[in-house]
Design a protein around this motif. Sequence first.
Motif, PDB file in Angstrom:
ATOM      1  N   HIS A 155      39.848  37.164  40.887  1.00 38.34           N
ATOM      2  CA  HIS A 155      40.121  36.991  39.458  1.00 38.34           C
ATOM      3  C   HIS A 155      39.168  37.844  38.623  1.00 38.34           C
ATOM      4  N   LEU A 156      37.907  37.834  39.002  1.00 34.18           N
ATOM      5  CA  LEU A 156      36.902  38.609  38.254  1.00 34.18           C
ATOM      6  C   LEU A 156      37.162  40.108  38.391  1.00 34.18           C
ATOM      7  N   TYR A 157      37.455  40.573  39.615  1.00 28.01           N
ATOM      8  CA  TYR A 157      37.703  42.001  39.822  1.00 28.01           C
ATOM      9  C   TYR A 157      38.933  42.473  39.065  1.00 28.01           C
ATOM     10  N   VAL A 161      38.881  45.606  36.600  1.00 27.29           N
ATOM     11  CA  VAL A 161      39.799  46.737  36.755  1.00 27.29           C
ATOM     12  C   VAL A 161      40.565  46.981  35.472  1.00 27.29           C
ATOM     13  N   GLU A 162      41.030  45.904  34.847  1.00 29.41           N
ATOM     14  CA  GLU A 162      41.796  46.062  33.609  1.00 29.41           C
ATOM     15  C   GLU A 162      40.949  46.733  32.525  1.00 29.41           C
ATOM     16  N   LYS A 163      39.670  46.371  32.445  1.00 32.38           N
ATOM     17  CA  LYS A 163      38.788  46.961  31.428  1.00 32.38           C
ATOM     18  C   LYS A 163      38.469  48.426  31.745  1.00 32.38           C
ATOM     19  N   THR A 172      51.292  48.891  35.309  1.00 32.20           N
ATOM     20  CA  THR A 172      50.026  48.624  35.993  1.00 32.20           C
ATOM     21  C   THR A 172      49.328  47.417  35.390  1.00 32.20           C
ATOM     22  N   ARG A 173      49.328  47.340  34.062  1.00 32.86           N
ATOM     23  CA  ARG A 173      48.697  46.197  33.400  1.00 32.86           C
ATOM     24  C   ARG A 173      49.416  44.892  33.754  1.00 32.86           C
ATOM     25  N   ASP A 177      47.668  41.798  35.468  1.00 37.32           N
ATOM     26  CA  ASP A 177      47.766  40.486  34.839  1.00 37.32           C
ATOM     27  C   ASP A 177      48.370  39.463  35.800  1.00 37.32           C
ATOM     28  N   ARG A 178      49.336  39.914  36.595  1.00 33.72           N
ATOM     29  CA  ARG A 178      49.957  39.014  37.580  1.00 33.72           C
ATOM     30  C   ARG A 178      48.949  38.608  38.646  1.00 33.72           C
TER      31      ARG A 178
END
Length: 333
Positions: A155-157, A161-163, A172-173, A177-178
């Motif tokens: 969850h943290l990674y 990655v999103e940031k 990809t987002r 998110d999924r």
Amino acid sequence: NRPAELPVSISVTKKIELRHDRNFFSFEFAGLDYSSPGKNQYRYHLKGFDAAVVESGNGRVATYTNVPPGEYTFEVWSSNSDGVWNPEPARLALSIPPPFWATWWFRGLILMAVVLILAGIRRYQLGRIREIINIRARIAADLHDEIASSLASVHLYSEVVEKQLPGATAETRNIIDRIRHLSREAMEGIAQIVWAVDPRHDSLDDMLKTIMGEAGQLFRAAGITFAGRQPENIPALKLSPDQRRAIYLILKEAMNNIIRHAACKKVTMSVSLNGKELIFSLEDDGRGFETDRADAGHGLRNMKERARAARAAVEIASRPGQGTRLTLRVKIA
């Protein structure tokens, strides 16, 4: 029907002993007045067995059957032809020892053996219970320390990655998110399993604290007033992991349905005990629904199946505009 063999003459024998399986016997006796022996009269009494003296007339045989083990004295009186009775009876002590299986020491040994066997069985059962509790505790710890930690890392990674991908495409987002959403659901599921497996949460008191606390947080976050009611003195009852998990999941699903669909202002959860039955009632003042709707029936069937596996039963009462009440009844040992 055979004469008893005595080590000495009956005239000087004071006591005879018979085995327990030779308790059918007869005594033959005769008076020593020979002037008119046909007129001699007799009476006898087996002390410890006969309730009263037996008048036998001129009969000279006393027969006994099924005499239980014990100590007895056979007494016999005779009279001459003139009707004069001897003042003191002739006496013969009789002993019938019990078989070894009827002796006090043998029964004591049997009782001691039974107690030791029961104690051994109980010790084995307690040992198995402690072993199961330890296994459950290890499973709960392993789930929490390894799997839950790994899911938290996922969850943290995903957030990191999103940031770090500001220019990522929408697809990809959505994938990231999924991943974050699924990892959060998995962590919640693991937390529920850990709570159900951990033996420290077996008590009814702990379960009610968990459910009431989570209900309060959930409804307050949704802007819904929540009131919880439970007995002041909660008995020290133990629930099985299956029962606790079923209760938790049924009530959690019902609470989520209220937040998503009820459009209510207030929710009340009450808990009561009726003999060996634990009763949960979850009631809202929302819009209500027709319980015979296809989608409602499917959700209710799922709850009922989950409840049935945990010796419980679910009932839902609702009408459009009149709110909804869910009742969960759980059989407890």
